[in-house]
Design a protein around this motif. Structure first.
Motif, short mmCIF file in Angstrom:
data_model
loop_
_atom_site.label_atom_id
_atom_site.label_comp_id
_atom_site.label_asym_id
_atom_site.label_seq_id
_atom_site.Cartn_x
_atom_site.Cartn_y
_atom_site.Cartn_z
N ARG A 144 0.88 -1.14 0.28
CA ARG A 144 0.10 -0.16 0.35
C ARG A 144 0.61 1.52 -0.22
O ARG A 144 0.16 2.26 -1.00
CB ARG A 144 -1.12 -0.38 0.77
CG ARG A 144 -1.55 0.92 1.29
CD ARG A 144 -2.53 0.95 2.67
NE ARG A 144 -3.07 -0.47 2.59
CZ ARG A 144 -4.44 -1.35 1.88
NH1 ARG A 144 -5.06 0.31 1.06
NH2 ARG A 144 -4.73 -2.16 2.38
N SER A 230 -1.84 -4.14 -7.45
CA SER A 230 -2.41 -3.79 -5.96
C SER A 230 -3.55 -4.48 -5.84
O SER A 230 -3.76 -4.66 -4.65
CB SER A 230 -2.76 -2.25 -6.21
OG SER A 230 -1.66 -1.52 -6.20
N ASP A 234 -3.61 -7.05 -2.45
CA ASP A 234 -4.30 -6.55 -1.94
C ASP A 234 -5.44 -8.30 -1.20
O ASP A 234 -5.98 -8.66 0.55
CB ASP A 234 -5.84 -6.12 -2.20
CG ASP A 234 -7.33 -6.19 -0.73
OD1 ASP A 234 -6.97 -5.19 -0.59
OD2 ASP A 234 -8.12 -6.43 -1.55
#
Length: 479
Positions: A144, A230, A234
């Protein structure tokens, strides 16, 4: 390694995934390290595989007999939240990450051509793909702040920028799913993914595409739905004890895979592509697969000769996993709905979206296990190159390339320790998937009986996949 009969590939159709595959250009093959596994021949792997499968079966039985309130408490998020990094600190880390990436790409282009002495291939394939993916699955979503886009985007565009165009909601995370499948094709199918020039072109193109997507559709939107890594991080971070949020919430591993609402269909499918990619990456090296495509494993002709079969195999692996899990969920739905009223019955799509992400602990376990030898060997090359990134003769970490050793692969005791560690990680991943899947079923179905019935076909799937994963570890390899 023991030569056993491999499991058959279950075929089907999922045409939309074909569009995900990047064009694969033919080039000369780059040098790559292949780990030695011959001493596995000396191990009684049949006994270890049997024990691993029985452990998964035992976990299915035990969790089915566990009271609902205990299962729910086990997978409830913790009450304590760890502090998140301030936004400016996170942005600074991201900008530094971009600068480091730019420097690594520059060294990759100007440095030596050997992938084992060039910083770029070692950083991407060992530091990023092997180590970072594993750490995110164990420690939470450090990507992140670490990604090389968000800090620069906020610096140049601004945090409130909404983008020039809206990204249609009906697409969900399909752009990211297609890009990740394309990355899988590059890694598995391309003749020379470790070639520094070739890899540098891929990294530059992907970074540019991502930043353009952020400008066009808005930074947060594109990172959440269009940026493949990403999305990957996640999802994988949901396996960790700290979850996937910006503020870590310590709990039992996998608690974040038991959400209050099912994931969108595109993210559920993404989870399966992650597992299918890892599984086929191991399968394509086995004698069994090479025999299927007519290649002599003792005279492997190089990756350029198997581009078509590898591409087809990757597609079939994704289709097969999607189809088999969908059938398992469908069978579980039918069993759970026996005797239930119409209002208590749940749709197949909802159940699939709920249960597909529960395979992520399997994917993480196999990822760590599959790349353990590469990490132990090529990780030494990475440390050596980091100690002298510009090839000036420096040796910052005291590990010259001439001192890289593979001696631990030459003795039965060390090979046994490594193989048992790999097998244990695979089994642990499957057991965690069993527990998470049952916790999801407890949340979805009104009674423990219906939840247990829904898990019978999925449990069979988990057991067979355990057998498959352990078979991959013990199978002879020729590529």
């Amino acid at each position: 390694m023991l030569n056993r009969r491999g499991p058959g590939l279950i075929t089907g159709m999922l045409p939309v995934l074909l569009a995900a595959l990047f064009p694969v250009l033919i080039t000369d093959p780059a040098m790559a390290h292949v780990s030695e596994q011959g001493l596995v021949l000396l191990l009684p792997t049949e006994h270890y595989i049997t024990s691993g499968v029985l452990s998964v079966v035992a976990s299915i039985i035990l969790i089915s007999l566990t009271p609902k309130h205990i299962v729910q408490r086990l997978f409830a998020p913790g009450t304590r939240r760890l502090p998140a990094l301030p936004g400016r600190v996170c942005d600074t880390i991201s900008v530094l990450s971009f600068l480091v990436l730019a420097g690594i790409v520059y060294v990759g282009i100007t440095g030596p051509r050997d992938p084992l002495t060039n910083l770029l291939p070692l950083t991407i394939w060992i530091g990023f793909w092997v180590v970072l993916v594993s750490l995110v699955g164990l420690l939470g979503n450090v990507w992140r702040c670490l990604n090389p886009w968000s800090g620069l985007y906020r610096l140049l565009i601004g945090p409130e920028q909404q983008g020039l165009l809206p990204l249609p909601k009906r697409l969900g995370a399909v752009p990211g799913l297609l890009l990740f499948t394309g990355f899988s094709a590059f890694y598995i199918v391309d003749p020379a993914p470790q070639d520094p020039d070739r890899l540098a072109g891929f990294v530059i193109a992907y970074w540019t595409l991502t930043f353009a997507g952020m400008v066009i559709f808005g930074g947060p939107v594109w990172l959440a739905r269009g940026e493949a890594f990403s999305i990957l991080f996640d999802l994988i971070s949901r396996v960790s004890p700290f979850g996937n949020g910006p503020r870590a919430v310590p709990g039992f591993p996998g608690w974040a895979l038991v959400p209050s609402t099912p994931l969108p269909l595109s993210l559920a499918t993404f989870s399966l592509v992650v597992l299918a990619m890892g599984s086929f990456d191991g399968l394509k090296e086995t004698f069994w697969w090479l025999a299927r495509i007519g290649v002599n494993p003792l005279e492997f002709p190089g990756r350029s000769a198997v581009v078509g079969s590898s591409l087809l195999g990757l597609v079939l692996a994704i289709i097969a996993l999607f189809t088999v899990l969908l059938l398992a969920v469908w069978a579980g739905q039918k069993m759970a709905n026996l005797g239930a009223s119409q209002t208590q019955q749940l749709s197949l799509e909802m159940l699939f979206r709920s249960f597909a992400p529960t395979v992520l602990p399997i994917a993480l376990g196999y990822h760590i296990s599959h790349f353990m030898i590469s990490f132990l060997v090529d990780g030494q090359y990475l440390l050596a190159v980091l100690g002298d990134p510009l090839a000036t003769g420096a040796n910052l970490f005291g590990l010259a390339q001439t001192r890289v050793t593979t001696g631990f692969l030459n003795t039965p005791d060390s090979v046994k320790t490594i193989w048992l560690t790999q097998a244990g990680i695979v089994v642990a991943g499957h057991i965690l998937s069993v527990l998470v899947s049952h916790a999801v079923a407890m949340k979805l179905f009104s009674t423990p009986r219906r939840a247990a019935l829904s898990q019978i076909p999925i449990g069979v799937f988990m057991v067979l996949y355990t057998l498959f994963g352990l078979w991959l570890l013990a199978s002879p390899r020729g590529a």
